[in-house]
Every structure is written in structure tokens, then in C-alpha cells.
Design an enzyme around this catalytic site. Structure first.
Site, PDB file in Angstrom:
ATOM      1  N   ASP A 161      -2.386  -2.563  -8.002  1.00 55.90           N
ATOM      2  CA  ASP A 161      -0.978  -2.565  -7.622  1.00 55.90           C
ATOM      3  C   ASP A 161      -0.255  -3.494  -8.589  1.00 55.90           C
ATOM      4  O   ASP A 161      -0.884  -4.084  -9.475  1.00 55.90           O
ATOM      5  CB  ASP A 161      -0.805  -3.032  -6.167  1.00 55.90           C
ATOM      6  CG  ASP A 161       0.414  -2.399  -5.505  1.00 55.90           C
ATOM      7  OD1 ASP A 161       1.528  -2.561  -6.046  1.00 55.90           O
ATOM      8  OD2 ASP A 161       0.266  -1.736  -4.464  1.00 55.90           O
ATOM      9  N   ILE A 162       1.065  -3.631  -8.401  1.00 49.70           N
ATOM     10  CA  ILE A 162       1.822  -4.587  -9.205  1.00 49.70           C
ATOM     11  C   ILE A 162       2.105  -5.846  -8.401  1.00 49.70           C
ATOM     12  O   ILE A 162       2.788  -6.747  -8.884  1.00 49.70           O
ATOM     13  CB  ILE A 162       3.146  -3.970  -9.710  1.00 49.70           C
ATOM     14  CG1 ILE A 162       4.017  -3.514  -8.531  1.00 49.70           C
ATOM     15  CG2 ILE A 162       2.881  -2.821 -10.666  1.00 49.70           C
ATOM     16  CD1 ILE A 162       5.414  -3.083  -8.935  1.00 49.70           C
ATOM     17  N   LYS A 186       8.093  15.058  -5.306  1.00 50.22           N
ATOM     18  CA  LYS A 186       6.806  15.543  -4.805  1.00 50.22           C
ATOM     19  C   LYS A 186       6.605  17.030  -5.114  1.00 50.22           C
ATOM     20  O   LYS A 186       5.504  17.459  -5.470  1.00 50.22           O
ATOM     21  CB  LYS A 186       6.686  15.281  -3.297  1.00 50.22           C
ATOM     22  CG  LYS A 186       6.458  13.821  -2.950  1.00 50.22           C
ATOM     23  CD  LYS A 186       5.202  13.277  -3.604  1.00 50.22           C
ATOM     24  CE  LYS A 186       4.885  11.861  -3.179  1.00 50.22           C
ATOM     25  NZ  LYS A 186       3.666  11.329  -3.838  1.00 50.22           N
ATOM     26  N   ASP A 245       0.490  -1.147 -13.642  1.00 50.41           N
ATOM     27  CA  ASP A 245       1.852  -0.640 -13.519  1.00 50.41           C
ATOM     28  C   ASP A 245       1.842   0.826 -13.929  1.00 50.41           C
ATOM     29  O   ASP A 245       1.459   1.170 -15.048  1.00 50.41           O
ATOM     30  CB  ASP A 245       2.777  -1.440 -14.433  1.00 50.41           C
ATOM     31  CG  ASP A 245       4.238  -1.042 -14.298  1.00 50.41           C
ATOM     32  OD1 ASP A 245       4.530   0.023 -13.737  1.00 50.41           O
ATOM     33  OD2 ASP A 245       5.097  -1.816 -14.781  1.00 50.41           O
ATOM     34  N   TYR A 270      12.823  11.751  -3.268  1.00 48.91           N
ATOM     35  CA  TYR A 270      11.411  11.653  -2.913  1.00 48.91           C
ATOM     36  C   TYR A 270      10.797  13.049  -2.805  1.00 48.91           C
ATOM     37  O   TYR A 270       9.753  13.343  -3.393  1.00 48.91           O
ATOM     38  CB  TYR A 270      11.286  10.900  -1.588  1.00 48.91           C
ATOM     39  CG  TYR A 270       9.890  10.780  -1.023  1.00 48.91           C
ATOM     40  CD1 TYR A 270       8.860  10.197  -1.759  1.00 48.91           C
ATOM     41  CD2 TYR A 270       9.624  11.225   0.273  1.00 48.91           C
ATOM     42  CE1 TYR A 270       7.588  10.061  -1.209  1.00 48.91           C
ATOM     43  CE2 TYR A 270       8.362  11.085   0.821  1.00 48.91           C
ATOM     44  CZ  TYR A 270       7.347  10.510   0.078  1.00 48.91           C
ATOM     45  OH  TYR A 270       6.098  10.379   0.619  1.00 48.91           O
ATOM     46  N   GLY A 279      -0.909   1.783  -6.659  1.00 49.16           N
ATOM     47  CA  GLY A 279      -0.097   1.695  -5.451  1.00 49.16           C
ATOM     48  C   GLY A 279      -0.983   1.402  -4.264  1.00 49.16           C
ATOM     49  O   GLY A 279      -0.691   1.756  -3.130  1.00 49.16           O
ATOM     50  N   GLY A 280      -2.117   0.732  -4.527  1.00 47.45           N
ATOM     51  CA  GLY A 280      -3.177   0.618  -3.535  1.00 47.45           C
ATOM     52  C   GLY A 280      -2.912  -0.330  -2.392  1.00 47.45           C
ATOM     53  O   GLY A 280      -3.661  -0.333  -1.425  1.00 47.45           O
ATOM     54  N   LEU A 281      -1.875  -1.173  -2.479  1.00 46.87           N
ATOM     55  CA  LEU A 281      -1.604  -2.115  -1.399  1.00 46.87           C
ATOM     56  C   LEU A 281      -0.651  -1.548  -0.360  1.00 46.87           C
ATOM     57  O   LEU A 281      -0.268  -2.251   0.577  1.00 46.87           O
ATOM     58  CB  LEU A 281      -1.025  -3.420  -1.970  1.00 46.87           C
ATOM     59  CG  LEU A 281      -1.970  -4.224  -2.874  1.00 46.87           C
ATOM     60  CD1 LEU A 281      -1.301  -5.508  -3.318  1.00 46.87           C
ATOM     61  CD2 LEU A 281      -3.287  -4.515  -2.174  1.00 46.87           C
ATOM     62  N   LEU A 300      -1.613   3.349   2.732  1.00 45.59           N
ATOM     63  CA  LEU A 300      -2.798   4.204   2.672  1.00 45.59           C
ATOM     64  C   LEU A 300      -3.918   3.659   1.794  1.00 45.59           C
ATOM     65  O   LEU A 300      -5.088   3.906   2.053  1.00 45.59           O
ATOM     66  CB  LEU A 300      -2.392   5.591   2.158  1.00 45.59           C
ATOM     67  CG  LEU A 300      -1.393   6.342   3.036  1.00 45.59           C
ATOM     68  CD1 LEU A 300      -0.932   7.605   2.338  1.00 45.59           C
ATOM     69  CD2 LEU A 300      -1.995   6.670   4.381  1.00 45.59           C
TER      70      LEU A 300
END
Length: 326
Positions: free
Chosen positions: A39-40, A150, A57, A146, A13-15, A18
């Protein structure tokens, strides 16, 4: 994801908002080849040229395992998630990404003895939680998928730490304010959009009521807190999940601070029922005294510093893109 090896980290989820900034900070410390962003989505050219990037993914366990094994990953930063308002619009997808994806990451970390960082959120609290301030340990019971996902992540990580010794670490982020990426569907995103509107059209329509107080943080404080927490010695930690705090403000307060620099800014308020209900169920302030005591957390940005920095960065971004600046 962000993957780190020797220390090598994988960011998934790096794009998002954060991932890129945190990866940059880790690369400065450990070398760019030792931090893998994933990321995907196809990364922008500047991100691709910054250091290693791979497709990953969070729902593809086999591919994730290959990445970890083949690159000798030691740290894993798990940023893949659908945020609050977007998640409410697609509960099934949010449940799949936020919960099924998390379990893949937990299993992977256990199997390979990884140090795992998973962020939590202001959204992990609910209307029955103490709101001013919200302590680390209290009733949570969120009312968004969400937030539910968490809380599930916090408890699963703590359980696996106590049962199997997993080095699980989690910070509850407040609203994070950054000029580098577009708002991503969170309830606190007005506090990013208002800076773009102030320097663009000069007008911002806010989807929250003017007195809606929420905890916020400059992104550089968020990155620094994450790295300091990841690097903290195990013996310093009395918890596996901590609140971190910096500032707390309302839409009218941040607008007033912006007007000290952009006097012509106008703001109208058109509360969105979904986002307003979410915000009303969240804390107004975080109690982060445990983080300050255990591993020395201390923010650098107050509201005046945050506003000055954001206006400078957004102005530079608009200028570089050839957009008008009011």
C-alpha cells in the site's frame, strides 16, 4: 496490491477492507513469505508483523516492475481504487488512480505473464441496466467515475485476454460487509456502520431510504469466492468477469434483523442525494448463475448468519478497544 510468488502474490491497495483478510487466507495456503501485501500507507503493527509488506504506488510503474521482477511474482491482486462516493467528490483523482493505475497493472501483467485479479463492482451497472436481477452480460452504462473505471477495466482485461492470452480474472462484488476495517466511502457502507452504531450509541442515521435494496455479501464469502475463482482451471471459465451474489436486503430489513439481538436500536433516515442517486442506479440483486455453474460458487452466509457474526465481531472489537458496548 497483493503479490503472490511460487505462488507469490502482490496485493496493492492491500490495507483496504479486502486486502488484509484475503492475504491472510492466501498465506495460510501458500506460506506467509509467499504473499506480499502493499500500500502507500504505513501498516498497523499487527499487519506488518503478519507477513511481508512493501510500499507500492500504483502510479509508479518502475517501482512496481522492480517488485515483480525482484520477487519473482506470479499472481497480482489489484485492489487500489477510489470508491463510489469518494470518487464523485474527486473525479480527477479517481480517474488517475482507477484508470491510469489499472493500465500500469495490465501492462505489468502482460510484460511478466502474471495471473491478474481485478475486482469489479455493483457500481459497474447503471440506471439502464436490468436491476432485479442484473445478469453478467447486459447494458451497463454507469453514472459514476468509479463505475465507468470498472467497466473500462472489465473490457480492457477481456480484450487483452483474447488478443494476448492475459490470464485476467474479475469478479463483480456486491456490497461487502466486514467488521475489521472502517467504512471506506462506498455507497453500501451504511451496512457496516449500522453494526458499530447499534453497539455504540444505539442509534444509526442512514443516508439511504429505508426500502433501498442492494446486493450484499459477508467478507469471508467474498474472500472465498476470490480464491476459488483465482484457483479455477482456465477450462472451467466461460467468462472473464462474473457476478457473485449472496444476499440482498434494505436498510430496514437489516435493522429489523439486528433488533432481534439489540432491541434498543433506533434508525432514522436522512437520504444523501449523491449516495441515494448512486444506489438507485445500481442492481437490487445479482444473477450469479454462471459463477455457480462454471466454478461452483456458493455463499455460506444468509442475513441471519451475517448479522450474528457481525455483532459478535464488532462487540469483541469494541471491548478490546475499551469502548462501551450497549
Amino acid at each position: 496490491f497483493i503479490f503472490v510468488y511460487h505462488i507469490l502474490s502482490l496485493f496493492e491497495g492491500g490495507l483496504g477492507q479486502l486486502g488484509v483478510g484475503l492475504a491472510q487466507m492466501l498465506r495460510e495456503q501458500y506460506g506467509k513469505e509467499n504473499v506480499i501485501l502493499s500500500d502507500i500507507k504505513r501498516p498497523p503493527a499487527d499487519v506488518f508483523n503478519m507477513g511481508p509488506f512493501v510500499y507500492a504506488d500504483v502510479l509508479d510503474y518502475k517501482n512496481l516492475r522492480e517488485l515483480v521482477v525482484n520477487n519473482r511474482i506470479t499472481w497480482l491482486v489489484h485492489y487500489s481504487a477510489l470508491l463510489s462516493a469518494v470518487g464523485e467528490a474527486n473525479v480527477t483523482l479517481a480517474r488517475t488512480i482507477n484508470i491510469t493505475g489499472l493500465h500500469n497493472v495490465l501492462d505489468l501483467a502482460l510484460e511478466n505473464c502474471l495471473r491478474l485479479f481485478v475486482p469489479s463492482t455493483i457500481g459497474a451497472f447503471g440506471p439502464s441496466s436490468p436491476r432485479d436481477p442484473a445478469p453478467d452480460l447486459c447494458i451497463q452504462r454507469p453514472r459514476t467515475i468509479y463505475g465507468v473505471s470498472k467497466v473500462h477495466g472489465e473490457l480492457m482485461g477481456e480484450y487483452l485476454h483474447h488478443k494476448y492470452g492475459l490470464d485476467f480474472r474479475c469478479l463483480r462484488y456486491p456490497g461487502v460487509i466486514s467488521a475489521t476495517t472502517k467504512p471506506g466511502g462506498g455507497t453500501t457502507d451504511y451496512a457496516v456502520q449500522i453494526f458499530h452504531d447499534a453497539l455504540g450509541s444505539g442509534h444509526h442515521e442512514c443516508y439511504l431510504r429505508p426500502q433501498t435494496r442492494l446486493p450484499m455479501m459477508h467478507i469471508s464469502d467474498c474472500h472465498r469466492a476470490t480464491i476459488e475463482f483465482m484457483q479455477a482451471d482456465e477450462c472451467q471459465l466461460s467468462l472473464r468477469t462474473y457476478n457473485i451474489a449472496a444476499i440482498s436486503f434494505t436498510p430496514e430489513e437489516v435493522a429489523a434483523e439486528i433488533r432481534k439481538h439489540v432491541p434498543q436500536l433506533t434508525v432514522t433516515y436522512k437520504p444523501d442525494p449523491v449516495r441515494q442517486n448512486i444506489a438507485d442506479s445500481w442492481p437490487m440483486r445479482f444473477d450469479d448463475s454462471n459463477a455457480r455453474r462454471d466454478w461452483g460458487w456458493k455463499p455460506a452466509y444468509g442475513l441471519p448468519e451475517l448479522v450474528t457474526d457481525m455483532l459478535d465481531r464488532v462487540q469483541n472489537k469494541r471491548t478490546n478497544a475499551g469502548l462501551p458496548v450497549s
